[in-house]
Design a protein around this motif. Structure first.
Motif, short mmCIF file in Angstrom:
data_model
loop_
_atom_site.label_atom_id
_atom_site.label_comp_id
_atom_site.label_asym_id
_atom_site.label_seq_id
_atom_site.Cartn_x
_atom_site.Cartn_y
_atom_site.Cartn_z
N TYR A 220 -20.95 -40.95 -11.45
CA TYR A 220 -21.15 -42.26 -12.08
C TYR A 220 -22.60 -42.45 -12.52
CZ TYR A 220 -16.50 -43.07 -10.17
OH TYR A 220 -15.17 -42.97 -9.88
N TYR A 221 -23.54 -41.94 -11.73
CA TYR A 221 -24.95 -42.00 -12.14
C TYR A 221 -25.16 -41.18 -13.41
CZ TYR A 221 -26.73 -44.33 -7.93
OH TYR A 221 -27.02 -45.24 -6.95
N LEU A 222 -24.58 -39.97 -13.45
CA LEU A 222 -24.72 -39.12 -14.64
C LEU A 222 -24.08 -39.75 -15.86
CD1 LEU A 222 -24.15 -35.51 -13.22
CD2 LEU A 222 -26.22 -36.35 -14.33
N SER A 356 -32.07 -42.11 -3.59
CA SER A 356 -32.72 -41.04 -4.35
C SER A 356 -32.19 -40.92 -5.78
CB SER A 356 -32.55 -39.70 -3.62
OG SER A 356 -31.18 -39.40 -3.42
N SER A 357 -30.91 -41.25 -6.01
CA SER A 357 -30.31 -41.09 -7.34
C SER A 357 -30.97 -41.97 -8.39
CB SER A 357 -28.80 -41.38 -7.28
OG SER A 357 -28.12 -40.39 -6.54
N PHE A 358 -31.40 -43.16 -8.01
CA PHE A 358 -32.03 -44.06 -8.97
C PHE A 358 -33.32 -43.46 -9.55
CE2 PHE A 358 -29.52 -47.58 -7.05
CZ PHE A 358 -29.05 -48.13 -8.22
N TYR A 359 -33.96 -42.61 -8.79
CA TYR A 359 -35.25 -42.04 -9.23
C TYR A 359 -35.09 -40.64 -9.82
CZ TYR A 359 -37.07 -45.88 -6.39
OH TYR A 359 -37.34 -47.12 -5.87
N ILE A 360 -34.19 -39.85 -9.22
CA ILE A 360 -34.12 -38.44 -9.58
C ILE A 360 -33.17 -38.14 -10.75
CG2 ILE A 360 -33.51 -36.13 -8.71
CD1 ILE A 360 -34.53 -37.01 -5.98
N VAL A 361 -31.97 -38.77 -10.78
CA VAL A 361 -30.99 -38.48 -11.84
C VAL A 361 -31.52 -38.82 -13.23
CG1 VAL A 361 -28.70 -39.02 -12.76
CG2 VAL A 361 -28.99 -38.58 -10.31
N PRO A 362 -32.13 -40.01 -13.45
CA PRO A 362 -32.65 -40.30 -14.80
C PRO A 362 -33.72 -39.30 -15.25
CG PRO A 362 -32.58 -42.29 -13.47
CD PRO A 362 -32.31 -41.14 -12.54
N LYS A 363 -34.47 -38.74 -14.30
CA LYS A 363 -35.57 -37.84 -14.64
C LYS A 363 -35.10 -36.40 -14.81
CE LYS A 363 -40.18 -36.47 -13.04
NZ LYS A 363 -41.22 -36.65 -11.98
N TRP A 364 -34.28 -35.90 -13.89
CA TRP A 364 -33.90 -34.49 -13.88
C TRP A 364 -32.45 -34.24 -14.26
CZ3 TRP A 364 -36.56 -32.91 -8.60
CH2 TRP A 364 -37.94 -32.89 -8.80
N GLY A 365 -31.65 -35.27 -14.48
CA GLY A 365 -30.27 -35.10 -14.94
C GLY A 365 -29.40 -34.31 -13.99
N LYS A 367 -29.60 -31.23 -12.82
CA LYS A 367 -30.32 -30.54 -11.75
C LYS A 367 -30.66 -31.51 -10.62
CE LYS A 367 -34.57 -27.92 -10.86
NZ LYS A 367 -35.81 -27.37 -11.46
N GLY A 368 -31.07 -32.70 -10.97
CA GLY A 368 -31.39 -33.71 -9.97
C GLY A 368 -30.18 -34.10 -9.15
N ALA A 369 -29.04 -34.24 -9.83
CA ALA A 369 -27.79 -34.59 -9.13
C ALA A 369 -27.42 -33.50 -8.12
CB ALA A 369 -26.66 -34.79 -10.13
N CYS A 370 -27.63 -32.24 -8.51
CA CYS A 370 -27.34 -31.11 -7.60
C CYS A 370 -28.23 -31.15 -6.37
CB CYS A 370 -27.55 -29.78 -8.33
SG CYS A 370 -26.39 -29.45 -9.65
N ILE A 371 -29.51 -31.37 -6.58
CA ILE A 371 -30.46 -31.40 -5.46
C ILE A 371 -30.12 -32.54 -4.50
CG2 ILE A 371 -32.88 -31.80 -4.83
CD1 ILE A 371 -33.63 -30.40 -7.48
N ILE A 372 -29.80 -33.71 -5.06
CA ILE A 372 -29.45 -34.87 -4.24
C ILE A 372 -28.19 -34.59 -3.42
CG2 ILE A 372 -28.60 -37.25 -4.32
CD1 ILE A 372 -30.43 -37.58 -6.82
N ASN A 373 -27.15 -34.06 -4.08
CA ASN A 373 -25.90 -33.77 -3.37
C ASN A 373 -26.12 -32.78 -2.23
OD1 ASN A 373 -24.59 -35.40 -5.24
ND2 ASN A 373 -22.85 -34.01 -5.41
N SER A 374 -26.84 -31.70 -2.52
CA SER A 374 -27.05 -30.67 -1.53
C SER A 374 -27.85 -31.20 -0.33
CB SER A 374 -27.79 -29.48 -2.15
OG SER A 374 -27.69 -28.33 -1.33
N ALA A 375 -28.91 -31.95 -0.59
CA ALA A 375 -29.72 -32.51 0.49
C ALA A 375 -28.93 -33.51 1.31
CB ALA A 375 -30.97 -33.18 -0.09
N SER A 376 -28.11 -34.31 0.63
CA SER A 376 -27.29 -35.30 1.32
C SER A 376 -26.25 -34.63 2.21
CB SER A 376 -26.60 -36.20 0.28
OG SER A 376 -25.73 -37.11 0.91
N TYR A 377 -25.61 -33.56 1.69
CA TYR A 377 -24.63 -32.82 2.48
C TYR A 377 -25.28 -32.25 3.75
CZ TYR A 377 -21.70 -32.73 -1.77
OH TYR A 377 -20.96 -33.05 -2.87
N CYS A 378 -26.46 -31.69 3.60
CA CYS A 378 -27.15 -31.10 4.76
C CYS A 378 -27.53 -32.17 5.79
CB CYS A 378 -28.41 -30.35 4.31
SG CYS A 378 -28.07 -28.84 3.38
N LEU A 379 -27.96 -33.32 5.30
CA LEU A 379 -28.33 -34.42 6.19
C LEU A 379 -27.13 -34.91 7.00
CD1 LEU A 379 -30.29 -36.60 7.22
CD2 LEU A 379 -29.70 -37.96 5.20
N SER A 380 -26.02 -35.21 6.32
CA SER A 380 -24.84 -35.73 7.01
C SER A 380 -24.24 -34.68 7.96
CB SER A 380 -23.78 -36.21 6.00
OG SER A 380 -23.37 -35.16 5.15
#
Length: 418
Positions: A220-222, A356-365, A367-380
Motif C-alpha cells: 500500500y505504501y508503494l 520506517s516506511s514513511f521515511y524510507i519508501v518515498p526515498k528508496w522505493g 529497495k526501501g520496502a525490501c529493507i524494511i520488510n526484512s528488518a521487521s521480519y528479523c525483529l519480530s
C-alpha cells in the motif's frame, strides 16, 4: 510425526512449483500492471480472511476434538458468509468498486473452504489437509487454462473467476467428505461454544492480522508513493518469499495438530525443535538456489519489467529465513494457548514497519520496502526466539539435522523413487 513432516514437505514442494508457475504465467500474461492488480486484490482478500478466520481458522483446529463437528461447523459457515459480505462492503467505501463482486465471492468461498481444511487439521487428518492445499493451486491453474484458452476470456478478471470456481469445487468436495460423519439432528448453536470459539479465534487472529499488516503494508505504501507498477514488481519477490514459507507453514500445521492433541510438554518442545531445524535447512537451501540464478533469467522468465527480482530476493533473504523458523515457534505457542507473545512480536514488527516506511519508501522505493520488510521480519522473529529459549535450552544442533534424521530422509526419498 517425522513421516507426517516428510509427506507435508513433499506436498509443499509441489505447491511451490505450482505457485511459481502461476506467478510466471500471470506476469507474462498480464504484465506488471496486471500483477499489481492481482496482488492488491489478494491482499484485500487476505485482510478479510483474518476476520473470517476468527471462526473458520485455528479455532476449528483447536476445538475439533473438544466439541462435536456439528457444534462448531455451523458457527464457522454462518460467520464465513457474514464476514465475506460485510467486510467487502466496508472496503467499497474507500476502494474502487471494479472488483467488488469478485472480492465478495472470493471471500465467502475461500472462508467456507478454510473451515473444512482446518477441521481436517484438528482431526489430525494431515493427508486431506495436504491434498486440498495442493488442489487449491492445481485446480486454480486448470480453471485459468479453461477460461483463457477454451472460453477465450483473457482479461485479468479470468484469474479471479478461476479462483472462485476452484474454491467452490473444493468446498463441495471437502464438505461431502465431512458430511459422511455428520448427524443433522445434532447441529446446534451453543452460546458457550460460540464464545469459546470467538475468544480463542480473535486472539490468534489478532497476532496473524498484525503480522499480515507487517508483511503487506509495503504494497500500500508503494502503491501510494510509487504507483501500481512498482507493486507488481515488488510482489514477485514477495511471492518467492511466500512460496518458500509454504514449507515452514505446513510443518507448523503438522506441529500444531500434534501439540493441541498432546499432554506431554517435553515431547511438544522436542517436536518443535525437529520442525525448526527442517524448516531452517530447507529454507536456506531454497534461498541459496534462488540467489544463484542469474538476474537475466528472472527477466527472461517473468518479463523484462522484473529484472530487479534477484536484487529484491537478496534484500529480503535474511527476513525470509527468520520468518521461516519463527513460524514453527509461533505455532508451538498457539498450540499451548500462549497467545500474548504472538501479539507482542507482531506488534513490534508492525510498529517498525509503519514508522520506517514513511521515511524510507518515498526515498528508496522498492529497495526501501525490501529493507524494511526484512528488518521487521528479523525483529519480530527475534522476540519469539527470545521467549522460546527462555523456556528451553538453546543448542546449535536445533538447526542441524542428525545423522539418524538424514538417513530417514534418504530412505523416504529412495522409497518414493523405487
Amino acid at each position: 510425526m517425522k513421516e507426517a513432516i516428510f509427506k507435508t514437505f513433499v506436498s509443499r514442494f509441489l505447491i511451490l512449483i505450482l505457485n511459481f508457475g502461476l506467478v510466471i504465467y500471470s506476469t507474462n500474461m498480464w504484465g506488471s500492471s496486471g500483477k499489481g492488480v492481482i496482488s492488491i486484490i489478494i491482499a484485500d482478500l487476505s485482510i478479510i480472511s483474518f476476520f473470517a478466520n476468527i471462526f473458520v481458522g485455528s479455532s476449528m483446529s483447536y476445538f475439533a476434538r473438544k466439541f462435536r463437528t456439528e457444534e462448531i461447523l455451523s458457527f464457522a459457515y454462518i460467520w464465513a458468509v457474514l464476514i465475506g459480505i460485510l467486510v467487502p462492503v466496508i472496503f467499497s467505501f474507500s476502494r474502487s468498486a471494479e472488483y467488488f463482486y469478485f472480492l465478495i465471492a472470493l471471500s465467502v468461498t475461500s472462508s467456507l473452504l478454510s473451515a473444512n481444511i482446518n477441521l481436517f487439521v484438528g482431526q489430525q487428518n494431515i493427508k486431506l489437509f495436504n491434498l486440498y492445499t495442493i488442489l487449491q493451486q492445481l485446480v486454480h491453474i486448470v480453471f485459468i487454462v479453461i477460461i483463457v484458452y477454451v472460453i477465450k476470456f483473457a482479461s485479468v478478471n479470468a484469474y479471479f473467476v478461476a479462483q472462485i470456481c476452484c474454491f467452490v469445487l473444493l468446498f463441495i468436495a471437502s464438505f461431502f467428505q465431512i458430511s459422511k460423519s455428520l448427524e443433522v439432528k445434532k447441529i446446534a448453536f451453543s452460546r458457550e461454544i460460540g464464545l469459546k470459539l470467538f475468544s480463542y479465534g480473535w486472539k490468534t487472529q489478532l497476532s496473524a492480522f498484525l503480522q499480515f499488516l507487517n508483511n503487506r503494508l509495503s504494497f500500500y505504501y508503494l502503491e501510494y508513493f510509487k504507483g501500481i507498477v512498482s507493486v507488481g514488481i515488488f510482489s514477485v519477490g514477495i511471492a518467492f518469499s511466500e512460496a518458500v514459507w509454504t514449507v515452514s507453514r505446513s510443518l507448523s500445521v503438522v506441529l500444531y495438530s500434534d501439540v493441541v492433541n498432546s499432554t506431554d510438554s517435553n515431547n511438544a518442545i522436542e517436536k518443535t525443535k525437529i520442525s525448526l531445524r527442517v524448516s531452517f535447512l530447507v529454507t536456506l537451501l531454497f534461498l541459496v538456489i534462488m540467489l544463484l540464478i542469474p538476474a537475466d533469467w528472472y527477466a527472461m522468465i517473468f518479463g523484462k519489467d522484473f529484472r530487479q527480482t534477484k536484487e529484491i530476493i537478496l534484500w529480503l533473504a535474511p527476513g525470509i529465513l527468520a520468518i521461516a523458523v519463527s513460524n514453527i515457534i509461533g505455532y508451538y505457542f498457539a498450540g499451548i494457548n500462549k497467545l500474548r507473545i504472538l501479539n507482542v512480536k507482531s506488534l513490534a514488527g508492525l510498529l517498525f514497519t509503519i514508522i520506517s516506511s514513511f521515511y524510507i519508501v518515498p526515498k528508496w522505493g522498492i529497495k526501501g520496502a525490501c529493507i524494511i520488510n526484512s528488518a521487521s521480519y528479523c525483529l519480530s522473529s527475534g522476540v519469539l526466539f527470545w521467549r522460546f529459549y527462555q523456556i528451553t535450552e538453546f543448542h546449535i544442533r536445533d538447526f542441524i539435522l542428525s545423522k539418524k534424521e538424514i538417513d530417514l530422509l534418504i530412505k523416504k526419498i529412495l522409497k518414493i523413487h523405487a
